[in-house]
Structures are given as structure tokens and as C-alpha cells.
Design a protein around this motif. Structure first.
Motif, short mmCIF file in Angstrom:
data_model
loop_
_atom_site.label_atom_id
_atom_site.label_comp_id
_atom_site.label_asym_id
_atom_site.label_seq_id
_atom_site.Cartn_x
_atom_site.Cartn_y
_atom_site.Cartn_z
N ALA A 158 -8.63 7.16 0.33
CA ALA A 158 -7.78 8.23 -0.20
C ALA A 158 -6.71 7.70 -1.14
O ALA A 158 -6.15 8.44 -1.93
N GLY A 159 -6.42 6.40 -1.07
CA GLY A 159 -5.26 5.91 -1.81
C GLY A 159 -5.55 4.84 -2.85
O GLY A 159 -4.67 4.54 -3.67
N VAL A 160 -6.74 4.26 -2.84
CA VAL A 160 -7.02 3.17 -3.77
C VAL A 160 -8.18 3.58 -4.67
O VAL A 160 -9.21 4.06 -4.20
N GLU A 212 -10.97 5.54 5.85
CA GLU A 212 -10.60 6.87 5.35
C GLU A 212 -9.25 6.80 4.64
O GLU A 212 -9.05 7.40 3.57
N ILE A 213 -8.31 6.07 5.22
CA ILE A 213 -6.97 5.95 4.60
C ILE A 213 -7.06 5.19 3.28
O ILE A 213 -6.46 5.58 2.28
N PHE A 214 -7.85 4.13 3.29
CA PHE A 214 -7.99 3.33 2.08
C PHE A 214 -8.62 4.14 0.94
O PHE A 214 -8.12 4.15 -0.19
N TYR A 217 0.86 -1.17 0.00
CA TYR A 217 0.00 0.00 0.00
C TYR A 217 0.90 1.23 0.00
O TYR A 217 1.49 1.58 1.03
N LEU A 218 1.07 1.82 -1.18
CA LEU A 218 2.01 2.93 -1.35
C LEU A 218 1.31 4.05 -2.12
O LEU A 218 1.51 4.22 -3.32
N PRO A 219 0.47 4.82 -1.42
CA PRO A 219 -0.31 5.86 -2.11
C PRO A 219 0.51 7.14 -2.28
O PRO A 219 0.59 7.96 -1.36
N LEU A 220 1.13 7.31 -3.44
CA LEU A 220 1.93 8.52 -3.70
C LEU A 220 1.03 9.70 -4.02
O LEU A 220 -0.06 9.53 -4.57
N GLU A 257 -4.05 12.78 9.95
CA GLU A 257 -5.36 12.36 10.45
C GLU A 257 -5.97 13.40 11.38
O GLU A 257 -7.00 13.16 12.01
N MET A 305 -10.98 4.92 10.62
CA MET A 305 -9.74 5.53 10.15
C MET A 305 -9.13 4.76 8.98
O MET A 305 -8.66 5.35 8.01
N LEU A 358 1.93 5.18 7.25
CA LEU A 358 1.62 4.22 6.19
C LEU A 358 2.79 3.23 6.11
O LEU A 358 3.85 3.45 6.68
N ARG A 393 0.14 9.94 6.54
CA ARG A 393 -1.08 10.63 6.14
C ARG A 393 -1.61 11.39 7.35
O ARG A 393 -1.68 10.85 8.45
#
Lengths: 448, 448
Positions: B120-122, B116-118, A7-10, A35, B113, A43, A33
Motif C-alpha cells: 500500500a505504501g511503496v 499488505e502494508i508494504f 517508511y512514511l507512506p503519506l 487493518e 499483514m 506505522l 493503517r
């Protein structure tokens, strides 16, 4: 680790409110990230660096003789009333009321709690000295959190506490932490400079901040260049021996933060071309405070003669999460991070330029297995992204080595190896890559 | 570690409010200290066990393909308003107001949480499945904290979250965690039994509690003895393969907690002499909840056809700090703890019966060095306490092996080796001890 499973959301855009390089890069590289104000999720990529920094801190604490434990994040207000700090601490303390209307707080530091734990378990001077530490999340309700993890509200700190029977013994404990800190930061690639700090009402000379020089540092610092060039004590140093000569060596030259700076003394004691006037980041702080807590909290031991003696205490902090920011400030360029190998999230980025091509896939799988079996940590880009995106991503996350496998190179059984630190690229036979890169990594993981 | 430098504050008296063995023993053996109702400091000995349990949990999560990260302890209330749980959660949630009057809370769990993180990135179904986990302190403001770390307010939990495109894929993620949990607990010496649990409004059969049988367990449980005797999948199991046959094997027999128990079905489906009616401790809970959070929080991905699809989620918890209690409940006797080697704070207790005697000291130092160099963790009692006190202390803290060196034995170059699990004592030549004990320890650290 295969990137397809990671899981590497650039981030493509640079976040507007990130003012310094480390904050920008940690967000862009998918390490953290936000919060909440000053509150970050770590991450997967950032978490790995955090763990490596924590482990280096731990190893050097253990080497110096400190014993690890873990105190809770939530503390009772009564404990802080004993020391008199509950009212004094002000709004930075996050105060909490539980369902039974008890006054609690999220610990910003642990002097009170460790004193309470110590006094319950130690009775005699014969049980001294003791050094205890923990690595735990703290909360300080900063009015203006900024600079990412450099000045967050929820942050990871290592704090050590020493307990001694007298000031001479307390100085020996202080010296252990002084040397441990030099070593800790050096192992992460950081040159730290101990600078005399305010000691508050106690006086004396037993308080030092450890400062890393960086253009984006929060405070102005002044020192003698000889300090910057000084060698760090190596791992064979005997922590039970006399460390005073090392301390003397590191405190013989002028070094001061803004607050303590004396321009006249600086000019008098430092040759003109040795005068360093720069900016710095505080990464550690060590402090002897005598009986400041032991007397009000009655942390006493039976002395060798009749009567109880309040113990002499010191506390020693390292900003573990803040260190990620400090390291990036010291190691980055326009394209991204340039991690020193000991704290890199992975050692090697393996880039498959044509995922799905039998030959590229098989070669990458073989290299992945060979490197991993040597203990080398590999992030394998097995995705279908285009080469340009893959290169930019690897530069951004800044792993020390990139191994690039593509169909054109494979026609000659060749791979390209790039060193991120200096950008050097080398083409070499595929079957020499694992040995070549593996030995470079393992060598970089050794330390003096 | 030399005991003279350690911090091991044993209690002579059994604390009155400690009702169960694990709570009593953890306090008496200096593993924890209460710092508030349901809030504990982890003293050095307890901390070591906590870290070993955490590491086993981590290794098995990684093996199953979950990726580690770390979310902060403090969360924003707004996130919980999105899911609708802020008001629903009730008084167990520790609510906090910061200096800027923002509503915050100390996270009791992290579904909101991570969603929310997921989100934003996927972006695409091609990035699925994902499994993310963290091991972090949680707070639940229990009205009546008790049983020590078994039902504390601040506790360490591992929570994993899975994200899949459809229910079939979500079941595969669920199955991975099912198998990982069986392995995790088995490596700590615990036989866990998966029991169907309440699934709430979603229905279906995808929720299991993992229960360890113990006389002091909080709930009554009922199961078929065949489950107790079933073999745990070994480490070569392929987590990318079809795990359904393993799940079928473990769910084919009757097993239910009090809440789900059906006496008629129990009697009908289980042979009389296979009916186990016992008490159990919940150490893990896995749960598929579909789009319960993804729909209200808009965690969607682009599907293979046009249109966005809310992801199918599951969460999977292990009570890391609670496991210390569960292990002690399973492994103790009147004299103290009896740690299984993989989670023991140290592997060997080296007892010097006459510290200060040249021969005893030299022999102990040699053994200490020999054992340590093999990777065996040794707690060396180098104190001047009397033999009776030393023996009682070692039995109380419950290290798997005790090596006793005294002047009488040394006359014949002999040492005594005691195995804590069964109390067996063996006298052997001093120069065979390191090899004998070392190989026993290393063998016990291997796992299937």
C-alpha cells in the motif's frame, strides 16, 4: 533517521470515513493503517509517539509507587465466571474457543486476573498496600468502532490496581493515582480536568473521569473555569505524604460530564463568567470499588486480629493509544499535526532542499551529527523530492522544529529554522543552528 | 525498589509439572504465573527481564537499519486467504469470530499483514530496500504447551521483514540480520551458533536457525567446536559495508540440527576432537523466501525498466519471551538463577539483616541512594524476614551482586559483598561498597 530509509507512506487524499481531525491526520501522515474495523497497525511514525506516551505514563506510575508487570491478552472464561461478569459483559467481549474447546476471551480489562494473581501471593495485611499495573493491548468488540484510535477495538491501555486493608488506606491509593494522572496528562501538553463519575452500586465519591477539553469530544462537559487554570502538582510532590489537600483543591469546584450534570447546581455554584460548557475527551478513569471482586473471588488477607478480611480494591485506567488522538485534537491546524516536544515522533525535521548537492549534503550531515549527539531526535529528509513536497510533508507530520538547508541560504552560510507551533521562521548562521535548536528541544523536554 | 513495596510471590514447593530448570525457577522466583495452558502473566521480576531482553533486541535491530513499528494482534482471515495460508495453517492458528460474524485470527506471524502494508505504501524500486520489524505478542495454539515460556501459546516475538528488488540485495538484508542476531544473543551472555535450516520449496542456502547450546535443549545439534569459540562481530561493524566475509566465516564450519544432520559429512569435515554433539535451544530463525508472498499478494514495485517486479522478501524472528528460559538454562545452579548483568532484573540485592535497627537502616538507606544515583538498579530487602530466608531469596532470584549489611559487620564498619556468578564473598569497608559494586556493574553493562 534518514527519510530515504524510513517508511512514511503519506496519503494524498483524505479518507472519506475519517470524521475527526485526529483520525484524518493520523492516516494522512502515515502514522497508522487500518487493518480491520477498529484495528490499526502502528506505522513507524505513529509507533514512536505511542512509545513516548507509554513511557510518560510509566514514569508517573512508577513515581507514584505502582509496580509494573504484564498480564496476557488471552484470559480464561472461568476466571470471569468467578466474578459473575462472564455472562454480564455482553457482546463487547471477544469470546474465543481454543483447539481443546476451552472457553477463552481477549481481555477487555483485568480486574479478575489481577485479583487471582493477588490472592495467590499475598497472605497478610502486613503486605499491604500494593499497587500493580500493566500496559497491555485490550480488545472490546465495539458495535460501531469509529474516530480512528479514539474508539478502536484493539487498543492499548494502562490499568493499575490497588489493594488495601481498609477504606482509609484505599483512599490514599486513590489519591496517588489522582495526582499521577494530573501529572501524566500535563507532561503531554494536555490540561485534564477530573470530573466526578458514576460510581455504580457502591456509591461514594471515589470515581473520577479525567477529561481533556476538545471541540470534537464525545461528551458534553460542564465545569468551573478555575479548574482549567489550576496548576498541576510538580514532580517534587511527596506521594507518601498526605495528598488529600491536592484532591480537595481539584474537587472543590463544579465539574461534571453530561451524565452527572446538574444545571441548577452548576448555576448556583459557578459564577456566570466562569461557567465552561464544552466538549471533552475521556483520557483516564479512576475508580474505587471496595470488595466487589475480592469478596466473590475470595481475595482475603489475615487481618491484625483473628480472621480474614477481603481487600479493598480500586482500578485506574489510562487510554494510551487513545491519547494520540486526544493530543492531535488539541494540537493541529489545517496543514497537519503540531506535536508538543515531549511526545513528538522526532524533535527536528532536517530538510535538505537539494539532496545531491555537495554543499547541502555536507552541511546537513554535519547538523544531523551535531543534533543527534546532543540527544536531539532528527528526521532527515535526504530524498530528492521537490521543496514544496518536502515543506508540506514536514508540516503534515508536525515535528516541533524544521531546519531548512538550501543552496541559496548556504551562499551566506545561513539556515532557516521554523517552529511548527506558531509558524515562526528565523534565518540564522548555520553554525549556530545545532546549539539554538538543541537547547530549545532540551528545555522543552524538561518538566516540572 | 524496596522489597516491602514490591510484589515478589516466591513458591516454596517446586511445581510438579515443571520439567526443566528455567520453568521451575521462573515459577519459584515469582517471575511468572500460569494463567492458562501455555499462557503466563509476567510478574514484576520477570517483566523486568523481559523488557531488558526486548530492549537489547531493539537496539541491535535499529543498529542494523531495521525500522520499528507495531502490527495488531488480531488479523483478518481474508488477508490469509490471499496468501493461501488460512486453510493451510491448521489448528495452531487461533481462529476467532467477532460480533459481526467476521472471520478473524490471533496472529501467529505477520508475513501477510506486512506484505499488505508494504504494497500500500511503496511504489518504486527507488524506495527499496526496506526493513521493518515489530515486537508483538503472538498466539499459536500448541497442542501440548510445555517448558514454561519456552513453548507457550501466547509469546512475545520480534519479527523483521525485508523487501528488496533482487536476490543480491535480499542477501545483503539477510546478512545484516545474521550479524545482528549474533550480536543480540552475545549481549545477553549467550553464545549462539547459526545452523543451516530447512528452506522448504524455495531451496537455496538462505535459512539459518540460531541455536544456544543447553543440556535441556529441545533438539540434538552437531557442530564444529571452532564455531563455539568464534568471536562475535563488535559494535563498530559497518552494517552498510560488505558483511559477506563475516557470514562466510560463520558458515565455513559444520553445524546442523538433527533434521539437517549428515553424520558422514560431520565425520569427514570435522576433526574428531572438535566434534560437538549436544542439545540446543532455537532462539532465532532467519529466512529468505523470495516472492512467496509478494507474487500471490501482488506486492510489486515499478522496476528501473518498464513493468512491475514482485519484491524479494525475507523474515527474521527472535523468540523474546523464550529467551528468558534460554538464559536461565545457561545460567543457574541448585539455589536459583544467576543472571548476566545486562539482563538481570536488578543489578544489586541490598540485604538489611536487621531491618528496624537504626544503624543498619541508615547504612542501607545511604548505600541505596549512592548506588541508585550511579544508575545501578537496587532491590532493597527492607523486610523483617530472617537472615536465612533473605539469603535464600537473593540466591533464588539471582541478582549479580548481593550487598549484606548486618549489626556485626557494622561494628567494624564492614559490609559483605557476594558475587552470585561464582559465589565469591568479600568483606569490605562500608564506604567503599558503592564505588566497588557500582563500577563492577557499569563495566558489565558495557559491550563490545
Amino acid at each position: 533517521m534518514r527519510l530515504s530509509r524510513y517508511y512514511l507512506p503519506l496519503l494524498k487524499e483524505t479518507p472519506a470515513d475519517a470524521q475527526i481531525a485526529s483520525h484524518r491526520l493520523m492516516l494522512r501522515a502515515g502514522m497508522i493503517r487500518q487493518e480491520g474495523a477498529g484495528i490499526y497497525a502502528w506505522l513507524p511514525l505513529g509507533f514512536r509517539v505511542l512509545k513516548k506516551i507509554e513511557q510518560i505514563v510509566r514514569e508517573e506510575q512508577n513515581r507514584a509507587g505502582a509496580v509494573e508487570m504484564l498480564m496476557p491478552t488471552i484470559q480464561s472464561a472461568d476466571l470471569w465466571r468467578e466474578s459473575g461478569r462472564y455472562d454480564a459483559y455482553g457482546k463487547e467481549m471477544l469470546r474465543i474457543t481454543d483447539r481443546a474447546d476451552r472457553d477463552m476471551l481477549y481481555g477487555p480489562t483485568n480486574e479478575e486476573m489481577i485479583t487471582e494473581i493477588f490472592r495467590a501471593g499475598v497472605r497478610s495485611y502486613k503486605d499491604l498496600p500494593k499497587m500493580l499495573y500493566h500496559i497491555q493491548w485490550k480488545f472490546r468488540d465495539e458495535i460501531r468502532p469509529r474516530f480512528g484510535v479514539m474508539r478502536g477495538r484493539e487498543f492499548l491501555m494502562k490499568d493499575t490496581y490497588s489493594f488495601d486493608i481498609d477504606e482509609a488506606s484505599a483512599r490514599a491509593s486513590y489519591n496517588k493515582m489522582f495526582v499521577a494522572y494530573l501529572r501524566t496528562f500535563a507532561r503531554m501538553g494536555l490540561k485534564s480536568i477530573p470530573m466526578r463519575a458514576e460510581t455504580g452500586p457502591i456509591g461514594g465519591d471515589l470515581s473520577h473521569e479525567f477529561i481533556v477539553l476538545a471541540e470534537t469530544g464525545e461528551s458534553a462537559v460542564f465545569c468551573d473555569r478555575q479548574l482549567v487554570d489550576m496548576d498541576t502538582p510538580n514532580k517534587d510532590i511527596d506521594f507518601d505524604g498526605d495528598l488529600q489537600p491536592v484532591i480537595d483543591q481539584f474537587t472543590a469546584h463544579y465539574a461534571a460530564t453530561d451524565e452527572m450534570h446538574d444545571e441548577a447546581a452548576f448555576e448556583k455554584n459557578v459564577e456566570e463568567n466562569n461557567r465552561v460548557s464544552a466538549r471533552g475527551i475521556e483520557v483516564g478513569h479512576i475508580f474505587f470499588f471496595g470488595d466487589k471482586y475480592s469478596t466473590p473471588m475470595n481475595a482475603v488477607v489475615a487481618g491484625p486480629d483473628a480472621g480474614d478480611i477481603p481487600v479493598q480494591m480500586g482500578s485506574y485506567g489510562v487510554g494510551v493509544s487513545r491519547l494520540l488522538g486526544a493530543i492531535i485534537e488539541a494540537y493541529h491546524d489545517e496543514s497537519g499535526c503540531k506535536w508538543p516536544t515531549p511526545v513528538a515522533p522526532y524533535h527536528v525535521g532536517l530538510v535538505n532542499l537539494r539532496a545531491g548537492d555537495d554543499s547541502c549534503d555536507a552541511t546537513c550531515e554535519k547538523l544531523y551529527a551535531e543534533l543527534t549527539s546532543q540527544g536531539v531526535e532528527v528526521l532527515y529528509d535526504d530524498t530528492s523530492a521537490r521543496p514544496g513536497e518536502k515543506f508540506a510533508r514536514m508540516d503534515l507530520i508536525g515535528l516541533p522544529y524544521q531546519v531548512v538547508i538550501g543552496p541559496r541560504g548556504l551562499e551566506n552560510d545561513e539556515a532557516e529554522v521554523k517552529t511548527r507551533a506558531d509558524g515562526a521562521k528565523e534565518t540564522m548562521p548555520v553554525d549556530t543552528v545545532a546549539q539554538h535548536v538543541g537547547s530549545a528541544v532540551l528545555k522543552a523536554l524538561q518538566y516540572a
